[in-house]
Design a protein around this motif. Structure first.
Motif, PDB file in Angstrom:
ATOM      1  N   GLY A 162      10.378  15.696  -1.595  1.00  0.00           N
ATOM      2  CA  GLY A 162      10.695  14.678  -2.576  1.00  0.00           C
ATOM      3  C   GLY A 162      10.960  13.299  -2.036  1.00  0.00           C
ATOM      4  N   GLU A 163      11.228  13.124  -0.725  1.00  0.00           N
ATOM      5  CA  GLU A 163      11.670  11.830  -0.223  1.00  0.00           C
ATOM      6  C   GLU A 163      10.740  11.220   0.809  1.00  0.00           C
ATOM      7  N   THR A 164      10.132  12.017   1.648  1.00  0.00           N
ATOM      8  CA  THR A 164       9.349  11.466   2.742  1.00  0.00           C
ATOM      9  C   THR A 164       7.975  11.033   2.251  1.00  0.00           C
ATOM     10  N   VAL A 165       7.344  10.168   3.065  1.00  0.00           N
ATOM     11  CA  VAL A 165       5.997   9.694   2.767  1.00  0.00           C
ATOM     12  C   VAL A 165       5.069  10.101   3.904  1.00  0.00           C
ATOM     13  N   ALA A 166       3.775   9.940   3.689  1.00  0.00           N
ATOM     14  CA  ALA A 166       2.802  10.477   4.638  1.00  0.00           C
ATOM     15  C   ALA A 166       2.633   9.616   5.883  1.00  0.00           C
ATOM     16  N   PHE A 167       2.849   8.297   5.776  1.00  0.00           N
ATOM     17  CA  PHE A 167       2.476   7.398   6.869  1.00  0.00           C
ATOM     18  C   PHE A 167       3.666   6.572   7.330  1.00  0.00           C
ATOM     19  N   ALA A 168       3.789   6.453   8.662  1.00  0.00           N
ATOM     20  CA  ALA A 168       4.953   5.787   9.245  1.00  0.00           C
ATOM     21  C   ALA A 168       4.674   4.363   9.701  1.00  0.00           C
ATOM     22  N   ASP A 169       3.416   3.936   9.732  1.00  0.00           N
ATOM     23  CA  ASP A 169       3.109   2.560  10.138  1.00  0.00           C
ATOM     24  C   ASP A 169       1.844   2.108   9.415  1.00  0.00           C
ATOM     25  N   ALA A 170       1.553   0.817   9.515  1.00  0.00           N
ATOM     26  CA  ALA A 170       0.464   0.230   8.747  1.00  0.00           C
ATOM     27  C   ALA A 170      -0.891   0.793   9.149  1.00  0.00           C
ATOM     28  N   SER A 182       9.051   1.993   2.815  1.00  0.00           N
ATOM     29  CA  SER A 182       8.267   3.014   2.133  1.00  0.00           C
ATOM     30  C   SER A 182       9.196   4.019   1.479  1.00  0.00           C
ATOM     31  N   GLY A 183       8.674   4.726   0.499  1.00  0.00           N
ATOM     32  CA  GLY A 183       9.483   5.740  -0.170  1.00  0.00           C
ATOM     33  C   GLY A 183       8.723   6.386  -1.314  1.00  0.00           C
ATOM     34  N   ARG A 184       9.323   7.418  -1.881  1.00  0.00           N
ATOM     35  CA  ARG A 184       8.747   8.097  -3.035  1.00  0.00           C
ATOM     36  C   ARG A 184       9.202   7.401  -4.308  1.00  0.00           C
ATOM     37  N   THR A 185       8.308   7.373  -5.304  1.00  0.00           N
ATOM     38  CA  THR A 185       8.636   6.740  -6.573  1.00  0.00           C
ATOM     39  C   THR A 185       7.749   7.336  -7.654  1.00  0.00           C
ATOM     40  N   GLU A 186       7.736   6.743  -8.822  1.00  0.00           N
ATOM     41  CA  GLU A 186       6.831   7.116  -9.902  1.00  0.00           C
ATOM     42  C   GLU A 186       6.115   5.863 -10.380  1.00  0.00           C
ATOM     43  N   LEU A 187       4.870   6.032 -10.779  1.00  0.00           N
ATOM     44  CA  LEU A 187       4.094   4.949 -11.361  1.00  0.00           C
ATOM     45  C   LEU A 187       3.483   5.475 -12.645  1.00  0.00           C
ATOM     46  N   ASP A 188       3.897   4.898 -13.765  1.00  0.00           N
ATOM     47  CA  ASP A 188       3.455   5.367 -15.083  1.00  0.00           C
ATOM     48  C   ASP A 188       3.684   6.861 -15.247  1.00  0.00           C
ATOM     49  N   GLU A 202       3.611   7.529  -3.680  1.00  0.00           N
ATOM     50  CA  GLU A 202       4.205   6.958  -2.484  1.00  0.00           C
ATOM     51  C   GLU A 202       4.049   5.441  -2.574  1.00  0.00           C
ATOM     52  N   ARG A 203       5.115   4.713  -2.269  1.00  0.00           N
ATOM     53  CA  ARG A 203       5.074   3.252  -2.367  1.00  0.00           C
ATOM     54  C   ARG A 203       5.336   2.653  -0.988  1.00  0.00           C
ATOM     55  N   ASP A 238      -1.386   8.113  -4.679  1.00  0.00           N
ATOM     56  CA  ASP A 238      -1.116   9.366  -5.369  1.00  0.00           C
ATOM     57  C   ASP A 238      -0.896  10.475  -4.342  1.00  0.00           C
ATOM     58  N   ASP A 239      -0.720  11.703  -4.804  1.00  0.00           N
ATOM     59  CA  ASP A 239      -0.402  12.803  -3.893  1.00  0.00           C
ATOM     60  C   ASP A 239      -1.570  13.165  -2.983  1.00  0.00           C
ATOM     61  N   ALA A 240      -2.772  12.689  -3.310  1.00  0.00           N
ATOM     62  CA  ALA A 240      -3.941  12.903  -2.448  1.00  0.00           C
ATOM     63  C   ALA A 240      -4.175  11.707  -1.527  1.00  0.00           C
ATOM     64  N   ARG A 241      -3.209  10.781  -1.468  1.00  0.00           N
ATOM     65  CA  ARG A 241      -3.253   9.589  -0.597  1.00  0.00           C
ATOM     66  C   ARG A 241      -4.325   8.602  -1.026  1.00  0.00           C
TER      67      ARG A 241
END
Length: 264
Positions: free
Chosen positions: A22-30, A156-162, A167-168, A208-211
């Motif tokens: 629920g909290e982590t994101v897939a990527f740690a740098d640009a 970065s973080g988890r969020t919702e869009l519409d 992931e934001r 989205d969840d598929a990146r």
């Protein structure tokens, strides 16, 4: 005692797994963000809608994009200068559909023309740069390439869009590191005239969840600020992507429908 220790381990593992879900994101740098997202959308198509705001001015575009590492293909319509305009981007060439009222200026009355930022014809000289950017700014592959070359991940973080999980990522784009591939119609000459006042442009990216990109927002307020506009002036480009996996057969106009405007 043993049961207590086991319960503690189970609780800690459950908490860690919950955080990963629920909290982590897939990527740690640009760079990882750009590379991973580029791989996720390579060969896929989506619909998009873009809203450009600059002070009191507003422009909207919509269309389809088929993404490929060799070059994205786009078919779109936009309200360029208050008039509807149909554009296609195929093999890195931008085609514009000439309004019927202006086709008498095209030899043979052909409905399509090629548009180039450095074209010699009057149309390209007046609007070529703007139209070229209108098409290319909707390309998610180009935005990701700018993130790869000039981005710094800020947050970065988890969020919702519409209502959908997302992931934001919030980034800074170093304008100097982009070289000649500047966003939003900026030219090297225009940046030079700002005398080094323009350093970085904020960008936000939702996946989205598929990146795959759901939304890309480029904040252009620093451009206005560097130009001396009031602090409250707002300028930004927001592009929303939907229906990843849609079918998009985007082709260049038939050769017999493409006219060539005489050079100026």
């Amino acid at each position: 005692m043993r049961r207590t220790a086991l319960s503690t381990v189970v609780f800690v593992l459950g908490a860690l797994l919950g955080a990963c879900d629920g909290e982590t994101v897939a990527f740690a740098d640009a760079r990882a963000l750009a590379d991973g997202t580029t791989s996720a959308i390579d060969g896929k198509a989506a619909k998009f809608a873009t809203d450009v705001t600059a002070g009191a001015m507003r422009s909207k575009s919509q269309g389809q994009a088929r993404v490929a590492r060799a070059g994205t293909a786009l078919a779109m319509t936009t309200d360029f200068l208050g008039e509807p305009l149909e554009l296609r981007l195929v093999d890195k060439i931008v085609f514009a559909k000439v309004p019927e009222s202006a086709r008498e200026d095209v030899p043979g009355g052909k409905p399509w023309v090629k548009v180039s930022a450095d074209g010699a014809d009057p149309f390209s000289q007046v609007a070529g740069g703007s139209i070229d950017q209108l098409a290319k700014q909707n390309d998610p592959g180009r935005a990701l390439d700018q993130v790869r070359r000039a981005g710094t991940l800020i947050e970065s973080g988890r969020t919702e869009l519409d209502g959908a999980s997302a992931e934001r990522y919030r980034l800074d784009i170093d304008v100097a590191a982009l070289g000649g591939d500047l966003p939003a119609g900026l030219s090297a000459e225009a940046v030079g005239e700002l005398g080094g006042k323009l350093g970085k442009l904020p960008m936000e990216l939702w996946l989205d969840d598929a990146r795959r990109p759901l939304q890309v927002m480029l904040d252009l307020a620093p451009v206005l600020a560097a130009s001396g506009a009031p602090d409250s002036a707002m300028a930004r480009i927001v592009t929303r992507y939907t229906e990843w996996g849609t079918q998009a057969d985007i082709q260049a106009p038939p050769p017999d429908q493409i006219g060539e405007l005489p050079g100026g």
